[in-house]
Motif scaffolding. Structure first.
Motif, PDB file in Angstrom:
ATOM      1  N   UNK A  63       1.386   8.203  -4.275  1.00 54.92           N
ATOM      2  CA  UNK A  63       0.498   8.108  -3.109  1.00 54.92           C
ATOM      3  C   UNK A  63      -0.525   9.238  -3.120  1.00 54.92           C
ATOM      4  N   UNK A  64      -0.061  10.447  -3.420  1.00 52.61           N
ATOM      5  CA  UNK A  64      -0.959  11.605  -3.431  1.00 52.61           C
ATOM      6  C   UNK A  64      -1.973  11.533  -4.567  1.00 52.61           C
ATOM      7  N   UNK A  65      -1.647  10.788  -5.621  1.00 50.50           N
ATOM      8  CA  UNK A  65      -2.533  10.698  -6.790  1.00 50.50           C
ATOM      9  C   UNK A  65      -3.604   9.626  -6.641  1.00 50.50           C
ATOM     10  N   UNK A  66      -3.520   8.790  -5.605  1.00 52.43           N
ATOM     11  CA  UNK A  66      -4.540   7.755  -5.406  1.00 52.43           C
ATOM     12  C   UNK A  66      -5.919   8.394  -5.228  1.00 52.43           C
ATOM     13  N   UNK A  67      -6.906   7.809  -5.852  1.00 54.03           N
ATOM     14  CA  UNK A  67      -8.270   8.333  -5.756  1.00 54.03           C
ATOM     15  C   UNK A  67      -9.232   7.208  -5.399  1.00 54.03           C
ATOM     16  N   UNK A  68     -10.433   7.591  -5.035  1.00 53.04           N
ATOM     17  CA  UNK A  68     -11.473   6.612  -4.728  1.00 53.04           C
ATOM     18  C   UNK A  68     -11.793   6.575  -3.254  1.00 53.04           C
ATOM     19  N   UNK A  69     -12.801   5.797  -2.892  1.00 59.33           N
ATOM     20  CA  UNK A  69     -13.191   5.680  -1.481  1.00 59.33           C
ATOM     21  C   UNK A  69     -12.024   5.172  -0.638  1.00 59.33           C
ATOM     22  N   UNK A  70     -11.902   5.718   0.565  1.00 57.50           N
ATOM     23  CA  UNK A  70     -10.836   5.262   1.470  1.00 57.50           C
ATOM     24  C   UNK A  70     -11.306   3.981   2.145  1.00 57.50           C
ATOM     25  N   UNK A  71     -11.139   2.870   1.416  1.00 56.46           N
ATOM     26  CA  UNK A  71     -11.592   1.571   1.901  1.00 56.46           C
ATOM     27  C   UNK A  71     -10.434   0.586   1.855  1.00 56.46           C
ATOM     28  N   UNK A  72     -10.739  -0.698   1.977  1.00 56.55           N
ATOM     29  CA  UNK A  72      -9.694  -1.704   1.995  1.00 56.55           C
ATOM     30  C   UNK A  72      -8.882  -1.742   0.722  1.00 56.55           C
ATOM     31  N   UNK A  73      -9.529  -1.552  -0.431  1.00 55.32           N
ATOM     32  CA  UNK A  73      -8.795  -1.548  -1.700  1.00 55.32           C
ATOM     33  C   UNK A  73      -7.830  -0.365  -1.773  1.00 55.32           C
ATOM     34  N   UNK A  74      -8.306   0.781  -1.306  1.00 52.60           N
ATOM     35  CA  UNK A  74      -7.443   1.978  -1.292  1.00 52.60           C
ATOM     36  C   UNK A  74      -6.244   1.741  -0.381  1.00 52.60           C
ATOM     37  N   UNK A  75      -6.519   1.171   0.806  1.00 53.04           N
ATOM     38  CA  UNK A  75      -5.434   0.913   1.760  1.00 53.04           C
ATOM     39  C   UNK A  75      -4.426  -0.081   1.193  1.00 53.04           C
ATOM     40  N   UNK A  76      -4.907  -1.081   0.474  1.00 52.16           N
ATOM     41  CA  UNK A  76      -4.015  -2.063  -0.141  1.00 52.16           C
ATOM     42  C   UNK A  76      -3.113  -1.405  -1.181  1.00 52.16           C
ATOM     43  N   UNK A  77      -3.693  -0.515  -1.995  1.00 46.51           N
ATOM     44  CA  UNK A  77      -2.904   0.184  -3.014  1.00 46.51           C
ATOM     45  C   UNK A  77      -1.854   1.084  -2.368  1.00 46.51           C
ATOM     46  N   UNK A  78      -2.242   1.758  -1.294  1.00 44.14           N
ATOM     47  CA  UNK A  78      -1.294   2.625  -0.596  1.00 44.14           C
ATOM     48  C   UNK A  78      -0.173   1.795   0.029  1.00 44.14           C
ATOM     49  N   UNK A  79      -0.516   0.647   0.605  1.00 41.68           N
ATOM     50  CA  UNK A  79       0.499  -0.211   1.198  1.00 41.68           C
ATOM     51  C   UNK A  79       1.502  -0.697   0.168  1.00 41.68           C
ATOM     52  N   UNK A  80       1.005  -1.054  -1.015  1.00 44.82           N
ATOM     53  CA  UNK A  80       1.900  -1.495  -2.082  1.00 44.82           C
ATOM     54  C   UNK A  80       2.864  -0.374  -2.475  1.00 44.82           C
ATOM     55  N   UNK A  81       2.346   0.835  -2.627  1.00 47.94           N
ATOM     56  CA  UNK A  81       3.213   1.965  -2.966  1.00 47.94           C
ATOM     57  C   UNK A  81       4.235   2.227  -1.861  1.00 47.94           C
ATOM     58  N   UNK A  82       3.805   2.077  -0.619  1.00 49.50           N
ATOM     59  CA  UNK A  82       4.731   2.280   0.490  1.00 49.50           C
ATOM     60  C   UNK A  82       5.883   1.290   0.461  1.00 49.50           C
ATOM     61  N   UNK A  83       5.584   0.029   0.150  1.00 53.99           N
ATOM     62  CA  UNK A  83       6.651  -0.972   0.082  1.00 53.99           C
ATOM     63  C   UNK A  83       7.564  -0.723  -1.111  1.00 53.99           C
ATOM     64  N   UNK A  84       7.005  -0.267  -2.214  1.00 57.97           N
ATOM     65  CA  UNK A  84       7.837   0.070  -3.373  1.00 57.97           C
ATOM     66  C   UNK A  84       8.708   1.283  -3.065  1.00 57.97           C
ATOM     67  N   UNK A  85       8.154   2.246  -2.328  1.00 59.93           N
ATOM     68  CA  UNK A  85       8.941   3.412  -1.921  1.00 59.93           C
ATOM     69  C   UNK A  85      10.093   3.003  -1.014  1.00 59.93           C
ATOM     70  N   UNK A  86       9.821   2.085  -0.099  1.00 61.48           N
ATOM     71  CA  UNK A  86      10.883   1.609   0.793  1.00 61.48           C
ATOM     72  C   UNK A  86      11.995   0.939  -0.004  1.00 61.48           C
ATOM     73  N   UNK A  87      11.638   0.150  -1.011  1.00 62.30           N
ATOM     74  CA  UNK A  87      12.643  -0.494  -1.852  1.00 62.30           C
ATOM     75  C   UNK A  87      13.481   0.544  -2.599  1.00 62.30           C
TER      76      UNK A  87
END
Length: 275
Positions: A63-87
């Motif tokens: 999550x901390x390594x994600x880069x790029x504009x904080x836009x919808x694509x960034x939010x989608x990538x963060x959400x995916x990591x969050x769900x993988x972290x929960x698993x």
């Protein structure tokens, strides 16, 4: 042999794991897992919380390594990591939800742009929380979401989208003010937790004990602070009463605990400026 320096993202992830452990080990917390007991959690103990924190660290680094504009694509990538972290958390804990709320709060703070001041970091995390996650799966409402709907109160998502006001206005000021007056670090952290509890509509408490439990948590925490905080004799007595009250109600302030961990992480990422 010289040890290799951590990358910035690995350093942040280590701080996030530390924050989860610091919260879990803080003692005595009212009706929460700590070094004394499992509090109101019959299915959790300190060893489980430690396993959960360790399992989450690699995902925090991503999550901390994600880069790029904080836009919808960034939010989608963060959400995916969050769900993988929960698993990963559920796999490490045998299906027990130890840190779902903390994944959300700490993940936003780790993914937000670096900021010298806590208020700016919290605002950036809030802006990120406001972005829609296009791939968020449709799931049955959680216990917290059910409590939010029943009592028409905001939960962890609303807290984040508002820029974490309980961290900004209660948790972090209480932590730093307690230190400034000479309290021990453990006392400062307890006072921070109590300050958060005075104002938070904790959906964990609402789910377990309804509005009666929420009022008991908020009023009891305020009584501890009014009695001088966790470092004063009268405050410790009030804290013991709060613990007994919440245990009797089977009410665990899990949301407040998550926000304490987020407060501790914010404090490390944005140290108080001297002078």
């Amino acid at each position: 042999m010289k040890a290799l320096a951590l990358t910035p993202s690995a350093h942040k992830a280590a701080l996030a794991r530390w924050a989860l452990l610091a919260e879990a080990e803080l003692t005595p917390k009212p009706a929460l897992v700590d070094r004394r007991s499992s509090g109101a959690h019959g299915d959790m103990d300190l060893a489980l919380m430690r396993r959960s924190a360790a399992a989450l660290e690699p995902w925090f680094e991503k999550m901390a390594a994600l880069t790029g504009p904080r836009n919808g694509d960034f939010r989608a990538a963060l959400g995916l990591l969050g769900r993988e972290a929960e698993s990963a958390m559920l796999a490490a804990t045998g299906g027990i939800n130890t840190h779902k709320g903390a994944i959300w709060a700490l993940g936003l703070l780790l993914a937000a742009p670096d900021a010298p001041q806590a208020e700016a970091l919290l605002a950036s995390a809030g802006a990120l929380a406001q972005l829609a996650d296009p791939f968020s799966p449709a799931l049955p409402p959680s216990h917290g979401e059910q409590a939010m709907a029943r009592y028409k109160l905001g939960g962890a998502r609303a807290q984040a989208q508002a820029g974490f006001p309980q961290i900004r206005d209660q948790g972090l000021p209480a932590l730093r003010q307690s230190r400034a007056r000479g309290d021990s670090e453990q006392t400062a952290r307890l006072n921070s937790l109590l300050a958060i509890m005075t104002a938070l509509s904790d959906t964990c408490v609402l789910h377990r004990a309804g509005l009666k439990g929420l009022d008991a948590m908020q009023q009891g925490a305020q009584a501890v602070l009014d009695a001088g905080g966790a470092g004063a004799l009268a405050g410790r007595r009030a804290l013991k009463r709060l613990d007994a009250t919440l245990l009797a109600l089977n009410a665990s302030a899990g949301g407040a605990a998550d926000l304490l961990a987020a407060t501790l992480l914010t404090d490390k990422l944005c140290p108080e400026q001297e002078g």
